[in-house]
Design an enzyme around this catalytic site. Sequence first.
Site, PDB file in Angstrom:
ATOM      1  N   GLN B 196       0.818  -1.219   0.000  1.00  0.00           N
ATOM      2  CA  GLN B 196       0.000   0.000   0.000  1.00  0.00           C
ATOM      3  C   GLN B 196       0.846   1.260   0.000  1.00  0.00           C
ATOM      4  O   GLN B 196       0.411   2.301  -0.501  1.00  0.00           O
ATOM      5  CB  GLN B 196      -0.939   0.017   1.228  1.00  0.00           C
ATOM      6  CG  GLN B 196      -2.038  -1.028   1.213  1.00  0.00           C
ATOM      7  CD  GLN B 196      -1.634  -2.286   1.954  1.00  0.00           C
ATOM      8  OE1 GLN B 196      -0.441  -2.605   2.062  1.00  0.00           O
ATOM      9  NE2 GLN B 196      -2.605  -3.015   2.466  1.00  0.00           N
ATOM     10  N   ASP B 237      -6.028   0.960  12.964  1.00  0.00           N
ATOM     11  CA  ASP B 237      -7.255   0.215  12.667  1.00  0.00           C
ATOM     12  C   ASP B 237      -8.116   0.028  13.912  1.00  0.00           C
ATOM     13  O   ASP B 237      -9.327  -0.161  13.815  1.00  0.00           O
ATOM     14  CB  ASP B 237      -6.911  -1.126  12.026  1.00  0.00           C
ATOM     15  CG  ASP B 237      -6.342  -0.911  10.639  1.00  0.00           C
ATOM     16  OD1 ASP B 237      -5.126  -0.664  10.531  1.00  0.00           O
ATOM     17  OD2 ASP B 237      -7.120  -0.934   9.669  1.00  0.00           O
ATOM     18  N   ASN B 247      -2.464  -1.654  14.045  1.00  0.00           N
ATOM     19  CA  ASN B 247      -2.330  -1.022  12.728  1.00  0.00           C
ATOM     20  C   ASN B 247      -1.671  -2.030  11.795  1.00  0.00           C
ATOM     21  O   ASN B 247      -1.283  -3.136  12.201  1.00  0.00           O
ATOM     22  CB  ASN B 247      -1.509   0.277  12.844  1.00  0.00           C
ATOM     23  CG  ASN B 247      -1.540   1.100  11.556  1.00  0.00           C
ATOM     24  OD1 ASN B 247      -2.605   1.271  10.953  1.00  0.00           O
ATOM     25  ND2 ASN B 247      -0.396   1.583  11.125  1.00  0.00           N
TER      26      ASN B 247
END
Lengths: 353, 353
Positions: B196, B237, B247
């Site tokens: 990502q 998260d 996370n």
Amino acid sequence: MRTVEWDYDRNGLWLIDQRLLPAEFRKIFLQDYREVARAIKDMVVRGAPAIGAAAAFGMALAALHASGSSREALLTFLEEEAAPVLKASRPTAVNLFWAVDRVLRAARNATGGPDAVREAILREAQRIADEDVETNKRMAEYGAALIEDGDVVIHHCNTGALATVDWGTALGVIRMAHEQGKRIHVLVDETRPRLQGARLTAWELEQYGIPYDIITDNAAGYFLSRGEVQKVFVGADRVAANGDVANKIGTYMLALAAYDNGVPFYPVVPTSTIDLSLPDGQAIPIEERDPAEVLDIQYRGRPATPAHASARNPAFDVTPHRLVTAIVTEYGVLYPPFAPELRRVVEMAEKAR
Amino acid sequence: MRTVEWDYDRNGLWLIDQRLLPAEFRKIFLQDYREVARAIKDMVVRGAPAIGAAAAFGMALAALHASGSSREALLTFLEEEAAPVLKASRPTAVNLFWAVDRVLRAARNATGGPDAVREAILREAQRIADEDVETNKRMAEYGAALIEDGDVVIHHCNTGALATVDWGTALGVIRMAHEQGKRIHVLVDETRPRLQGARLTAWELEQYGIPYDIITDNAAGYFLSRGEVQKVFVGADRVAANGDVANKIGTYMLALAAYDNGVPFYPVVPTSTIDLSLPDGQAIPIEERDPAEVLDIQYRGRPATPAHASARNPAFDVTPHRLVTAIVTEYGVLYPPFAPELRRVVEMAEKAR
């Protein structure tokens, strides 16, 4: 067969081309020392001990094909042309410099004309290669004693037969524990950017029948924090006099995660990798390689980075000795304080030669 | 345009397909809540806040196409069929559960028949989306005050416009500092396995004109240890009541390396990501995804892993609050001890609605 092997019939050097594995197993045959330097630079051959042996045989090739007919002309060529070219191939692993200097010393000490020098160099290079295998097996015995039946261990990069002349350092320890009948499971850090773990270590573990799972480098901390890992084993490219360890990029963060969870962290280090001339890891030169190694990655069959993306690509980092539980050498397992212990084993190695 | 956007003409949901970037920018249009659940599971849409908004609109789609004609039948369908399907799409990001529960509450509170319920759900989903952008801009203002002119920052995963409805969390902070005229350079963790950082964050930074270098996740420790980095910014998260941060995998090791070098580590966290029901990070469920995400990687155009290799693939890890310098929220920057501060901002958020 060996990762680095001299061919006495054809007078040349065989290397396993590690850029092709695991998709393809192919050997290449080299007869020019400049080709050896390029093979080291391009990582056809990699791993500190394998680089050392390859460079030593590279010196043998240089001597073999040197045109000078006098002993002094040959020695000058070796010292001022061949050695610098081979030494310039990669900066961090000290085994490269150690091996080239060792064959140069053998060359100087040889009595007789150029042929005697050539013979002495090849003999010394072969000795370096043979000693490497011997050293690795001794480290494996010492290191395997640290492994208990049922252990899960994390391993970074590749430190197996492919990273050495044969047998391996950290992976050799794991292999020995397996051969001793201990059940062991390896979490294999994939080791971006060149994926030596995913490509080479996984391939080697399959040869040996040792169970493993590949994990992203990012995931090591997760498994350590969950109590799923009992030990971490890594290799080294250079160890400073105080025990700081330069090794494949990512090792430092792995060591931090091991330390934070009370999991022992063991570099497996032949004395040829110890550099007493450097006081600490800050002084170790760190190679920064081509950004393309980071950028040339595909995701679902498409380029994973923007077309004009830039990258930085340091190939090694330094793990401070405070994070190191013990260092496995061919003269036993060293515990802190490391400085006197490292001095002691280097002296033992020098005496043994 | 927004990453997650309702189409009022066609009554459906547009998502940017993040699996194709940066090679291709394509939007997909969804009209079935099960398609939305699948899009979340397959990471067409990812990033905790974006997942939350997508799931809320997924509930709107479920309501729109529900066959039941009575209010109670509709509510039962939403609570017992649609909500569980959407909530089962991914386990770690709490925004998903928070958003689905929030639209369910709005549905229950709506007065009138099924159409009033449908309208209330869509209105609440739109409010969640709009609030997300508003929240991100407020966090960006607070966070940008932490950045000084000339800072080099490390950023993990993607937390930009693509991870939210728009603007972003941690990347929103960086973007705000840039818009304020501060010179900033970003070291972009590539973020294996799904890259990502390399794919999405690098692409976003190019849109904003912010200079960056992609680095392997392994390299963050190197740059931190060399004093080349002033701050680390990440998203989250789920944040537990004590400040432990779940996370993207790799965040924990990054936090360790920041801490070891005295570099501030800042998660940027909307209150929708805080889960006061969990005392600490140990209680946060961590998703383990398909090993193929790790194994399907190519090296020089060939498979990088042996044919029958196995892998483990945890998608998140937990960073203990002791490694967190401060948490940036839409109500300001929180410093330790985090527990009372997190409680305070969650109460403020609840009162504001």
